[in-house]
Design a protein around this motif. Structure first.
Motif, PDB file in Angstrom:
ATOM      1  N   UNK A   1       0.780  -1.229   0.000  1.00 20.29           N
ATOM      2  CA  UNK A   1       0.000   0.000   0.000  1.00 20.29           C
ATOM      3  C   UNK A   1       0.810   1.277   0.000  1.00 20.29           C
ATOM      4  N   UNK A   2       2.114   1.196  -0.297  1.00 21.69           N
ATOM      5  CA  UNK A   2       2.938   2.407  -0.260  1.00 21.69           C
ATOM      6  C   UNK A   2       2.564   3.407  -1.347  1.00 21.69           C
ATOM      7  N   UNK A   3       1.845   2.938  -2.374  1.00 22.19           N
ATOM      8  CA  UNK A   3       1.427   3.839  -3.449  1.00 22.19           C
ATOM      9  C   UNK A   3       0.353   4.814  -3.005  1.00 22.19           C
ATOM     10  N   UNK A   4      -0.209   4.611  -1.821  1.00 17.13           N
ATOM     11  CA  UNK A   4      -1.251   5.495  -1.312  1.00 17.13           C
ATOM     12  C   UNK A   4      -0.719   6.498  -0.296  1.00 17.13           C
ATOM     13  N   UNK A   5       0.576   6.481  -0.053  1.00 14.73           N
ATOM     14  CA  UNK A   5       1.146   7.443   0.880  1.00 14.73           C
ATOM     15  C   UNK A   5       1.189   8.831   0.230  1.00 14.73           C
ATOM     16  N   UNK A   6       0.957   9.847   1.039  1.00 12.36           N
ATOM     17  CA  UNK A   6       0.879  11.209   0.514  1.00 12.36           C
ATOM     18  C   UNK A   6       2.144  11.610  -0.237  1.00 12.36           C
ATOM     19  N   UNK A   7       3.294  11.169   0.242  1.00 10.01           N
ATOM     20  CA  UNK A   7       4.553  11.556  -0.406  1.00 10.01           C
ATOM     21  C   UNK A   7       4.616  11.042  -1.835  1.00 10.01           C
ATOM     22  N   UNK A   8       4.029   9.873  -2.073  1.00 13.58           N
ATOM     23  CA  UNK A   8       4.007   9.336  -3.434  1.00 13.58           C
ATOM     24  C   UNK A   8       2.894   9.962  -4.256  1.00 13.58           C
ATOM     25  N   UNK A   9       1.739  10.195  -3.648  1.00 10.25           N
ATOM     26  CA  UNK A   9       0.620  10.790  -4.377  1.00 10.25           C
ATOM     27  C   UNK A   9       0.946  12.192  -4.876  1.00 10.25           C
TER      28      UNK A   9
ATOM     29  N   UNK B   1      -5.410  -4.804  -1.171  1.00  9.44           N
ATOM     30  CA  UNK B   1      -4.767  -3.521  -1.442  1.00  9.44           C
ATOM     31  C   UNK B   1      -4.704  -3.252  -2.941  1.00  9.44           C
ATOM     32  N   UNK B   2      -4.344  -4.261  -3.696  1.00  9.03           N
ATOM     33  CA  UNK B   2      -4.138  -4.092  -5.137  1.00  9.03           C
ATOM     34  C   UNK B   2      -5.442  -3.979  -5.913  1.00  9.03           C
ATOM     35  N   UNK B   3      -6.445  -4.739  -5.507  1.00 11.10           N
ATOM     36  CA  UNK B   3      -7.644  -4.871  -6.332  1.00 11.10           C
ATOM     37  C   UNK B   3      -8.919  -4.364  -5.659  1.00 11.10           C
ATOM     38  N   UNK B   4      -8.848  -3.942  -4.402  1.00 12.13           N
ATOM     39  CA  UNK B   4     -10.069  -3.623  -3.687  1.00 12.13           C
ATOM     40  C   UNK B   4     -10.266  -2.163  -3.367  1.00 12.13           C
ATOM     41  N   UNK B   5      -9.598  -1.301  -4.110  1.00 16.87           N
ATOM     42  CA  UNK B   5      -9.633   0.131  -3.777  1.00 16.87           C
ATOM     43  C   UNK B   5     -10.636   0.885  -4.639  1.00 16.87           C
ATOM     44  N   UNK B   6     -11.506   1.608  -3.980  1.00 15.62           N
ATOM     45  CA  UNK B   6     -12.349   2.576  -4.683  1.00 15.62           C
ATOM     46  C   UNK B   6     -11.725   3.962  -4.526  1.00 15.62           C
ATOM     47  N   UNK B   7     -12.549   4.960  -4.575  1.00 13.42           N
ATOM     48  CA  UNK B   7     -12.040   6.321  -4.388  1.00 13.42           C
ATOM     49  C   UNK B   7     -11.568   6.492  -2.954  1.00 13.42           C
ATOM     50  N   UNK B   8     -10.384   7.047  -2.803  1.00  9.56           N
ATOM     51  CA  UNK B   8      -9.838   7.270  -1.460  1.00  9.56           C
ATOM     52  C   UNK B   8     -10.211   8.679  -0.991  1.00  9.56           C
ATOM     53  N   UNK B   9     -10.715   8.771   0.221  1.00 10.24           N
ATOM     54  CA  UNK B   9     -11.188  10.056   0.745  1.00 10.24           C
ATOM     55  C   UNK B   9     -10.344  10.466   1.937  1.00 10.24           C
TER      56      UNK B   9
END
Length: 229
Positions: free
Chosen positions: A36-44, A221-229
């Motif tokens: 899930x590191x792709x969802x960290x703010x530093x990467x976003x 993590x890879x396949x179960x993500x919708x819009x992140x709020x």
């Protein structure tokens, strides 16, 4: 010069191959997408679509502040322009390479990704989805074989079109595609695999991701993500 935010996926391999081919100085910044590191703010802040790869050019050609780019096709075009490498200079040949790059980005990669997902990861085996993506994989590999019939490389000379397509095509067995009826693809794959830069890129991948299995947790993590709020 280039920070490469990367994981060992076909799209990630595209950029390491390019950088190894050109000798452009770069630093690998692993982003473990199964954790899930792709969802960290530093990467976003670098890749707002929360996908790898992404780059930060610490010395862009305009002399300005560091410049970030996401989407593997855009990165390849940017780096090709920056280095003057792996893009034919002739107008017609250049657009051959560009259109086949977009063919990979818009079809060959996404369709093969769905093919693999529904056969390998879907909790329920859906015959319609499997057949639909098997047929599309068969069609796309056929298009590639036809293009390579009288060419060593996809656009005639070696280019970013080959670099974009190879990491997906080398997984043909996962896609249920037998090369016996695709002699031109088979020849091209062998040629690509023997390039020293390709070997170096995959050798680096082997040192970064040593966990080959996908767990239920990583699937969520890879396949179960919708819009992140």
């Amino acid at each position: 010069m280039i920070d490469l935010y990367y994981w060992t996926t076909p799209n990630g391999h595209k950029i390491t191959i390019f950088l190894e081919e050109t000798g452009l100085e770069y630093t690998l910044k692993p982003v473990n997408i199964s954790a899930g590191q792709q969802f960290e703010d530093s990467f976003l802040n670098i890749s707002p679509n929360n996908k790898i790869p992404a780059i930060v050019d610490r010395r862009p050609d305009d002399g300005g502040k560091p410049f970030s780019i996401f989407e593997s096709g855009a990165i390849l075009e940017y780096l090709s322009e920056k280095t003057g490498r792996l893009m034919p200079p002739d107008l017609r040949d250049r657009w051959q390479a560009i259109q086949w790059l977009h063919w990979q980005m818009g079809g060959f990669g996404p369709m093969l990704g769905q093919n693999h997902h529904f056969k390998q990861y879907a909790p329920e085996k859906l015959p319609y989805a499997i057949e639909r993506y098997d047929k599309e994989a068969e069609r796309l590999y056929g298009v590639l074989d036809d293009q390579l019939r009288d060419k060593d490389y996809i656009a005639g000379e070696y280019s970013i079109a080959d670099i974009a397509t190879y990491p997906w095509a080398r997984l043909h067995e996962r896609h249920g595609v037998d090369l016996k009826d695709l002699p031109n693809v088979a020849r091209w794959l062998n040629t690509m695999a023997e390039r020293p830069a390709v070997k170096r890129a995959y050798a680096k991948a082997d040192t970064i991701n040593t966990q080959a299995t996908v767990s239920d947790e990583s699937k969520a993590i890879l396949f179960g993500q919708g819009r992140r709020k």
